[in-house]
Design a protein around this motif. Structure first.
Motif, PDB file in Angstrom:
ATOM      1  N   MET A   1       0.832  -1.200   0.000  1.00 21.15           N
ATOM      2  CA  MET A   1       0.000   0.000   0.000  1.00 21.15           C
ATOM      3  C   MET A   1       0.869   1.253   0.000  1.00 21.15           C
ATOM      4  SD  MET A   1      -3.176   0.788  -0.192  1.00 21.15           S
ATOM      5  CE  MET A   1      -4.698   0.529   0.693  1.00 21.15           C
ATOM      6  N   ALA A   2       1.842   1.276   0.935  1.00 21.66           N
ATOM      7  CA  ALA A   2       2.702   2.459   1.044  1.00 21.66           C
ATOM      8  C   ALA A   2       3.542   2.623  -0.211  1.00 21.66           C
ATOM      9  CB  ALA A   2       3.594   2.352   2.273  1.00 21.66           C
ATOM     10  N   ALA A   3       3.940   1.486  -0.821  1.00 22.61           N
ATOM     11  CA  ALA A   3       4.769   1.548  -2.026  1.00 22.61           C
ATOM     12  C   ALA A   3       4.002   2.186  -3.183  1.00 22.61           C
ATOM     13  CB  ALA A   3       5.229   0.147  -2.404  1.00 22.61           C
ATOM     14  N   ASP A   4       2.676   1.905  -3.235  1.00 22.44           N
ATOM     15  CA  ASP A   4       1.856   2.512  -4.291  1.00 22.44           C
ATOM     16  C   ASP A   4       1.874   4.027  -4.191  1.00 22.44           C
ATOM     17  OD1 ASP A   4       1.256  -0.011  -5.023  1.00 22.44           O
ATOM     18  OD2 ASP A   4      -0.703  -0.069  -4.046  1.00 22.44           O
ATOM     19  N   TYR A   5       1.789   4.515  -2.935  1.00 20.84           N
ATOM     20  CA  TYR A   5       1.794   5.963  -2.748  1.00 20.84           C
ATOM     21  C   TYR A   5       3.169   6.553  -2.991  1.00 20.84           C
ATOM     22  CZ  TYR A   5      -2.963   5.761  -1.286  1.00 20.84           C
ATOM     23  OH  TYR A   5      -4.301   5.564  -1.287  1.00 20.84           O
ATOM     24  N   ALA A   6       4.215   5.736  -2.779  1.00 21.32           N
ATOM     25  CA  ALA A   6       5.563   6.190  -3.112  1.00 21.32           C
ATOM     26  C   ALA A   6       5.659   6.464  -4.611  1.00 21.32           C
ATOM     27  CB  ALA A   6       6.589   5.152  -2.688  1.00 21.32           C
ATOM     28  N   TYR A   7       4.995   5.605  -5.426  1.00 21.60           N
ATOM     29  CA  TYR A   7       4.963   5.848  -6.869  1.00 21.60           C
ATOM     30  C   TYR A   7       4.272   7.159  -7.183  1.00 21.60           C
ATOM     31  CZ  TYR A   7       6.700   1.293  -8.310  1.00 21.60           C
ATOM     32  OH  TYR A   7       7.487   0.215  -8.532  1.00 21.60           O
TER      33      TYR A   7
ATOM     34  N   ALA B  49      -5.454   7.202   6.236  1.00 21.16           N
ATOM     35  CA  ALA B  49      -6.814   7.644   5.929  1.00 21.16           C
ATOM     36  C   ALA B  49      -6.869   8.058   4.466  1.00 21.16           C
ATOM     37  CB  ALA B  49      -7.222   8.785   6.848  1.00 21.16           C
ATOM     38  N   GLN B  50      -6.831   7.057   3.575  1.00 18.88           N
ATOM     39  CA  GLN B  50      -6.736   7.347   2.142  1.00 18.88           C
ATOM     40  C   GLN B  50      -7.971   8.056   1.615  1.00 18.88           C
ATOM     41  OE1 GLN B  50      -6.265   4.245   3.384  1.00 18.88           O
ATOM     42  NE2 GLN B  50      -4.183   3.621   2.865  1.00 18.88           N
ATOM     43  N   PHE B  51      -9.124   7.661   2.146  1.00 20.56           N
ATOM     44  CA  PHE B  51     -10.364   8.274   1.658  1.00 20.56           C
ATOM     45  C   PHE B  51     -10.382   9.766   1.965  1.00 20.56           C
ATOM     46  CE2 PHE B  51     -14.932   9.292   2.288  1.00 20.56           C
ATOM     47  CZ  PHE B  51     -15.310   9.132   0.976  1.00 20.56           C
ATOM     48  N   ILE B  52     -10.039  10.108   3.214  1.00 10.13           N
ATOM     49  CA  ILE B  52     -10.025  11.521   3.611  1.00 10.13           C
ATOM     50  C   ILE B  52      -9.002  12.292   2.774  1.00 10.13           C
ATOM     51  CG2 ILE B  52      -9.704  13.130   5.545  1.00 10.13           C
ATOM     52  CD1 ILE B  52     -12.093  11.404   5.929  1.00 10.13           C
ATOM     53  N   ALA B  53      -7.859  11.660   2.486  1.00  7.76           N
ATOM     54  CA  ALA B  53      -6.833  12.322   1.680  1.00  7.76           C
ATOM     55  C   ALA B  53      -7.375  12.661   0.297  1.00  7.76           C
ATOM     56  CB  ALA B  53      -5.604  11.430   1.573  1.00  7.76           C
ATOM     57  N   ALA B  54      -8.080  11.702  -0.313  1.00  7.67           N
ATOM     58  CA  ALA B  54      -8.646  11.939  -1.642  1.00  7.67           C
ATOM     59  C   ALA B  54      -9.695  13.050  -1.582  1.00  7.67           C
ATOM     60  CB  ALA B  54      -9.260  10.652  -2.190  1.00  7.67           C
ATOM     61  N   ILE B  55     -10.527  13.018  -0.531  1.00  5.30           N
ATOM     62  CA  ILE B  55     -11.562  14.043  -0.381  1.00  5.30           C
ATOM     63  C   ILE B  55     -10.921  15.412  -0.195  1.00  5.30           C
ATOM     64  CG2 ILE B  55     -13.447  14.842   1.095  1.00  5.30           C
ATOM     65  CD1 ILE B  55     -13.793  12.230  -0.665  1.00  5.30           C
ATOM     66  N   ASN B 131      -9.980   1.338   3.296  1.00  6.81           N
ATOM     67  CA  ASN B 131     -10.468   2.504   4.026  1.00  6.81           C
ATOM     68  C   ASN B 131     -11.860   2.940   3.590  1.00  6.81           C
ATOM     69  OD1 ASN B 131     -10.274   5.668   4.463  1.00  6.81           O
ATOM     70  ND2 ASN B 131      -8.895   4.609   5.861  1.00  6.81           N
ATOM     71  N   THR B 132     -12.048   3.054   2.271  1.00  6.68           N
ATOM     72  CA  THR B 132     -13.291   3.600   1.733  1.00  6.68           C
ATOM     73  C   THR B 132     -14.480   2.708   2.069  1.00  6.68           C
ATOM     74  OG1 THR B 132     -11.924   4.374  -0.066  1.00  6.68           O
ATOM     75  CG2 THR B 132     -14.282   4.586  -0.349  1.00  6.68           C
ATOM     76  N   GLN B 133     -14.227   1.379   2.026  1.00  6.16           N
ATOM     77  CA  GLN B 133     -15.342   0.469   2.295  1.00  6.16           C
ATOM     78  C   GLN B 133     -15.791   0.566   3.750  1.00  6.16           C
ATOM     79  OE1 GLN B 133     -15.917  -3.934   2.632  1.00  6.16           O
ATOM     80  NE2 GLN B 133     -15.390  -3.738   0.476  1.00  6.16           N
TER      81      GLN B 133
END
Lengths: 119, 170
Positions: A1-7, B49-55, B131-133
């Motif tokens: 997951m973190a690696a994806d965001y590194a990209y 918190a990926q969802f919040i980041a996208a929002i 996260n989103t789910q």
């Protein structure tokens, strides 16, 4: 997951560097520099600019932006709804329809009051 | 690595937030605010918190900033740019209030006033499900009423803006 965001971060960094390098460094080295008053004047669709750029914009732009925000926020709620939908079932469908219906009242009101018309 | 990224993001967020209030040109302030929002989005990503980041990027850095810029253009703040910052008592009161706020923050975060209750979804479970789910599942079951109330608040926002703007149009 973190690696994806590194990209994503790497992509962002390379993108910024690409723009800064080509505009600020590369073009400075390659382009000839022969300025004259005509060339340095503000470009406005080939026309001579009239007045300053600090003008008061019409309130209509604001209305469009606000209606846009409302539907952007609606989309934000639709997204987790769609992702979790297979676990939520029919009840969630009704919930979302109520949500959208209430917002559609707002859209209908904006439409009826002529806020969407550009006169 | 993680700490370094946090420090960079936090510094960018703080520097751009200070730039927002220091800039005399309101349009530049708005652009620095976008930078603040983007670095906050990065901090949310670090908090898983990926969802919040996208929002944060879509709604704040996108839609809300468009609204801010239109308000700046609507208000015609030409004169604001030339006005000098008043020193003296304003600065003194500002510093005093900032010190009080800092003390309050220290009290809340350092004194252990904020203690969350562990819920049904542990961090491991959240990252397994996505996260989103998890947000979706909670939002449409436990937090149904706040969700539906959001639509009413948005409705009030549309109606209110149209009523106010219509008065200027006519």
């Amino acid at each position: 997951m973190a690696a994806d965001y590194a990209y994503v971060g790497l992509f962002l960094l390379v993108g910024i560097l690409f723009v800064v390098f080509t505009i600020e460094v590369l073009s400075r080295l390659l382009r000839p520099s022969r300025p004259n008053p005509e060339k340095l004047s503000t470009y406005e669709c080939g026309e001579r600019p009239i007045g300053g750029s600090w003008i008061q914009f019409h309130v209509r732009y604001y209305l469009y932006a606000l209606v846009y925000i409302v539907f952007a926020v609606e989309t934000v709620f639709l997204f987790p709804w769609a992702v979790a939908f297979h676990r939520l079932g029919f009840f969630a469908f009704i919930e979302m329809m109520i949500f959208i219906a209430i917002l559609l009242v707002g859209l209908a009101y904006a439409w009826k009051k002529g806020a969407l018309e550009w006169v | 690595m993680e700490l370094g990224l946090f420090i960079v993001l936090a510094l960018v967020a703080m520097a751009s937030a200070i730039a927002v209030i220091i800039q005399r040109n309101p349009v530049y302030s708005a652009l620095y605010l976008i930078l603040t929002f983007l670095s906050l989005a990065g901090l949310y990503l670090q908090l898983q918190a990926q969802f919040i980041a996208a929002i944060q990027v879509i709604v704040y850095a996108g839609a809300i900033m468009v609204l801010f810029l239109f308000v700046i253009m609507l208000l015609d703040l030409r004169k604001e740019e030339q006005r000098a910052v008043k020193g003296g008592y304003q600065l003194l009161i500002g510093l005093l209030l900032a010190a009080i706020l800092l003390g309050e923050l220290g009290l809340v975060f350092g004194g252990g006033v904020l203690k969350g209750v562990p819920g049904e979804f542990s961090p491991e479970k959240v990252s397994a499900l996505g996260n989103t789910q998890v947000v979706g599942r909670l939002l449409f079951t436990d937090f149904l009423l706040p969700f539906e109330l959001t639509s009413v608040i948005l409705l009030v926002a549309i109606v209110g803006a149209i009523v106010l703007a219509k008065r200027r149009l006519d």
